[in-house]
Design an enzyme around this catalytic site. Structure first.
Site, PDB file in Angstrom:
ATOM      1  CG  HIS A   1     -42.815 -54.537  -1.664  1.00  0.00           C
ATOM      2  ND1 HIS A   1     -43.361 -55.742  -2.012  1.00  0.00           N
ATOM      3  CD2 HIS A   1     -42.551 -54.628  -0.343  1.00  0.00           C
ATOM      4  CE1 HIS A   1     -43.419 -56.525  -0.949  1.00  0.00           C
ATOM      5  NE2 HIS A   1     -42.945 -55.882   0.071  1.00  0.00           N
TER       6      HIS A   1
ATOM      7  CD  GLU B   1     -48.110 -52.385   8.425  1.00  0.00           C
ATOM      8  OE1 GLU B   1     -49.056 -53.140   8.713  1.00  0.00           O
ATOM      9  OE2 GLU B   1     -46.987 -52.784   8.105  1.00  0.00           O
TER      10      GLU B   1
END
Lengths: 480, 387
Positions: free
Chosen positions: B192, B123
């Site tokens: 998450h 990322e």
């Protein structure tokens, strides 16, 4: 197992797999999920690969109908060679197997060789092949190396005198700076770490412009917002220096991506030190560049030290060049103190990067002669005589000068004229930069966004009011 | 009477995006330069939604078409990619896989593998790649598969995205859009279920918006892509399948503007993203109990639309903030502080803020529900404020 893989594969892949179900397997062969070893990537240098690598990707996992590149289908019809018991398919391609357990050694028997053109006496080594330079180019390279060296000396002194707050030299790396810059075109995008002002110098940044940035005055293109040596010039295709280590490597991949999108005849080049290769961004950027076939040169200045950390404590691999192979990237190790070797290597790397659309890793071995910066005293962690040795006997400028003088292209008279002229120009530039006013308080709030938003305008007003109310507490030379 | 230090007077006198209208015909509408004090300059062709009327999705002459929220996002991407060849998409599995929430489905087929780029799993690096590409003139849309993963990209987002326009003296701009699903889902586990808006809100140089309906998702995505600044677009994992009829004509919303969901007089309820729906559910109950709450979806998380919010507070004098962020350092905390700075004299009661607790989101459904603000709590809070 097969059902699991089938469920996970895209419908396209499954359809393609279904078309190629074999009629038979080799006897005794386990039913492995062969269809996932679909188009294997061509081995580097493999003669069978004809695919032009200017396309996005020679090989895709998913063969979409509008996929721009030609997906090379190298696999034999039935998935694997039926009678050959030695090879088996896995995702990623066919691989031979062996009955004996064999761990790859942690290092090769010998270190990767280093490309060299000039010996310590400035003579080309017999049989060496290098990119020829004209007298004009050779002399420009030499004089810029000298200019860089003098610039470093004088700005360093200025910091010691308290006239600028910080400075960072490129002592010992002048050949890397100038020779690599000379091998590039102005369209190539440069993403520096911070020890490459020579590249900017080569491209035409003036001594006055360097001084303005170091003094953070109102003529600084960075508008006084960055520390000294954080130069940047959009016009000269030199990205503004950002201190955190190796963050520019993914940027370089992005810049190369934009060149690829626009089909430009140019590459990106990014510089970093040996320490920078430990950062996560190094690994990911190399990996990305390889997968995306981005035209980027990764130039590592392996100067032996990351502040006080020697390379023996930075990594255990054979330097940096060896890592290229781990990502599927071509690499070369070069003597960074040999201007002609650096020039030739970057010239060739650029050629490959652009025509073949691939990243190249260049590791230039060198030595950081100066301290890490003005905030460092490297004699604390390394022997003084080691530093002296590299500063004198292994100096890249002297070595190159010997070659240039050996060609009768340069004389001692020209040498002293150059040095005194540059020195004078620098002292003048510093005086001018020092006297130039600083940017006004408005510039504290502009460029945070494209247009200044209301909350920042409020904050600016507040600051201005405070300064007006308490003028003695604020510097008098900063325009409000 | 204003002293030099009165901040109340400094709240924007006019709505953001005031004076700018959209046309469906021309893509590039010259926007009049905002004179000093008029509020922020807007994205090209932005629609000025009137601050006092409920925003209606289908205002045009044609009937419009029904879409799910993720399809609205995709429509926006397709439209912008067709209009502007510099717009590109990076992310994991965004290409032929179509994205983990199908926002980019079909885009690779339409625009090719290079413009819709599948990246390896890093990322920080693909966000950095977006920064580099942006600095060279492209307009990348970077997708985090889940907002929480973008924590790995924090360095690039903070040190580079937010800063490089400033530190380069305006020489390089970074018009990236960073987007992805965040918020508490259904038993996705702590990693998450991150609310990254609280972590990012301090970063100078960023803009943040949160979409909550198909209508505003499409409009905000288009505005974010057209913005010259880096914009973080927060989507919510549980809102992707919301269905709504949106206009057939082109429209672009204003990034800095809040949305009036339900006008009212008794209390101003400020919320965003998924909590908007919990608030509206509570509103039904409140109406039955005789309350008339004004519900505003703030949409713009950085900067806050203090004009719309201020007008509401001046009318109702009571504020309830309902958010999904943790108590400490969340959007609610900053919003509270901004309201106190600007509208203290208009408040008849302390500002209430309902947020999630300062705990990682647990997996068990019952526990997870307990960390998210529920309609019943909202009703109770309004009753308390309006005493």
């Amino acid at each position: 197992m097969a059902a699991l893989w089938l469920a996970r594969a895209s419908s396209q892949l499954a359809r393609r797999a279904a078309r190629r179900l074999p009629g038979r397997h080799g006897s005794g062969e386990p039913t492995s999920p062969w269809f996932l070893g679909a188009v294997p990537p061509p081995a580097l240098g493999s003669p069978a690969v004809e695919t032009s690598r200017r396309g996005f990707c020679s090989v895709r996992r998913f063969a979409g109908e509008s996929s721009a590149a030609a997906a090379v289908d190298e696999e034999p019809e039935n998935g694997f060679v039926a009678s050959d018991q030695q090879a088996v398919d896995f995702p990623g391609g066919k691989v031979s197997f062996v009955a004996e357990m064999n761990f790859l050694p942690d290092s090769m028997k010998e270190r990767i060789n280093c490309y060299l053109v000039l010996d310590d006496d400035g003579r080309t080594i017999s049989g060496s092949r290098f990119q020829e330079v004209s007298k004009e180019l050779a002399l420009k390279m030499y004089s810029e190396m000298v200019t860089l060296q003098i610039m470093d000396t004088i700005f360093y002194e200025a910091q010691r005198q308290g006239r600028i707050s910080f400075y960072l030299t490129s002592n010992g790396e002048e050949a890397i700076n100038i020779a690599s810059a000379a091998a590039l075109s102005m369209d190539d995008i440069v993403l520096p770490q911070y020890r490459e002002p020579g590249v900017l110098l080569w491209r035409g940044f003036t001594l006055q412009e360097f001084a303005n940035q170091c003094f953070g005055n109102k003529l600084d293109y960075g508008k006084g917002r960055q520390m000294p040596i954080h130069y940047g010039s959009n016009r000269l295709n030199y990205f503004t220096v950002s201190s955190p280590i190796a963050t520019q490597l993914p940027h370089a991949v992005g810049a190369a991506y934009s060149l690829k999108m626009n089909k430009k005849d140019a590459c990106a080049i990014t510089y970093f030190g040996d320490g920078g290769t430990s950062e996560g961004d190094f690994h990911a950027a190399l990996n990305f560049a390889a997968v995306m076939e981005a035209p980027v040169i990764f130039f590592c200045r392996n100067n032996g030290w990351a502040i006080s950390t020697p390379t023996t404590e930075q990594f255990r691999s054979d330097g940096v060049v060896i890592r290229g192979q781990a990502y599927g990237i071509r690499g070369i190790r070069v003597d960074g103190n040999d201007a002609l070797a650096v020039y030739s290597a970057v010239h060739a790397a650029r050629e490959m990067a652009i025509t073949e659309g691939r990243p190249i890793l260049v590791e230039a071995l060198t030595y950081r002669v100066g301290h890490h910066s003005t905030s460092d005293d490297s004699t604390k962690y390394r022997p003084v005589d080691e530093i002296e040795h590299w500063r004198t006997a292994r100096d890249p400028i002297s070595r190159y000068r010997k070659w240039v003088q050996g060609n009768d292209w340069w004389s001692d008279a020209e040498e002293s004229e150059l040095r005194s002229r540059v020195r004078k120009e620098l002292l003048q530039a510093i005086q001018v930069a020092e006297r130039m006013p600083k940017p006004p308080v408005t510039e504290l709030f502009t460029d945070v966004y494209d247009k200044i938003p209301s909350n920042l305008r409020e904050q600016e007003q507040l600051l201005r009011d405070t300064i007006m109310k308490h003028p003695v507490d604020y510097p008098t030379d900063v325009p409000v | 009477m204003t002293t030099a230090f009165s901040l109340r007077a400094a709240a924007p006198a006019t709505a953001p995006c005031a004076g700018v209208r959209s046309t469906s015909a021309a893509r590039v509408v010259p926007v009049s330069a905002a004179p000093a004090g008029r509020g922020r300059m807007v994205a090209r062709a932005a629609v000025a939604a009137k601050a006092d009327a409920p925003s209606s999705a289908v205002a045009g002459k044609s009937d419009g078409h029904e879409v799910l929220l993720f399809e609205a996002l995709r429509e926006a991407l397709i439209e912008e990619m067709k209009l502007d060849p510099t717009v590109c998409v990076f992310g994991e599995d965004v290409g032929h896989y179509g994205g983990s929430y199908k926002v980019t489905k079909g885009l690779a087929d339409m625009f090719g593998d290079l413009r819709v780029l599948d990246t390896p799993i890093a990322e920080n690096s693909f966000t950095g790649m977006g920064v580099g590409a942006g600095m060279k003139g492209l307009r990348p849309v970077v997708e985090g598969m889940n907002m929480g993963f973008l924590l790995l990209a924090y360095n690039q987002i903070s040190n580079n995205c937010g800063m490089l326009h400033y530190t380069s003296g305006g020489q390089f701009k970074i018009p990236v859009v960073i987007r992805g699903p965040g918020g508490v889902g259904r038993q996705l586990g702590a990693e998450h279920s991150q609310r990254l808006e609280s972590y990012f809100q301090s970063i100078p140089g960023l803009q943040m918006v949160a979409c909550s309906t198909p209508y505003n998702a499409k409009g905000l995505m288009k505005a974010a892509i057209r913005s010259e600044n880096p914009v973080v677009l927060f989507e919510h994992v549980l809102l992707y399948n919301l269905k709504e009829k949106i206009p057939d004509e082109e429209y672009v919303l204003c990034l800095e503007e809040a949305e009036m969901v339900r006008p009212g007089v008794h209390v101003t309820i400020l919320t965003y993203s998924r909590m908007r729906y919990h608030v509206m559910q509570a509103a039904k109950t409140l109406v039955n109990k005789g309350y008339d709450p004004e519900v505003i979806d703030i949409r713009s998380l950085k900067p806050f639309d203090l004009h719309t919010i201020g007008n509401s507070i001046k009318k109702t004098h009571r504020v309830l903030i309902v958010e999904e962020c943790m108590r400490t350092g969340g959007i609610g905390a900053s919003l509270r502080s901004a309201i106190i700075d600007n509208f203290w004299d208009y408040l008849d009661a302390p500002i209430m803020c309902l947020s999630s607790q300062d705990v990682p989101t647990p997996y068990a459904a019952t526990l997870e529900d307990a960390t998210v603000v529920q309609p019943a709590q909202i009703v109770a809070a309004v009753e308390q404020i309006c005493q």
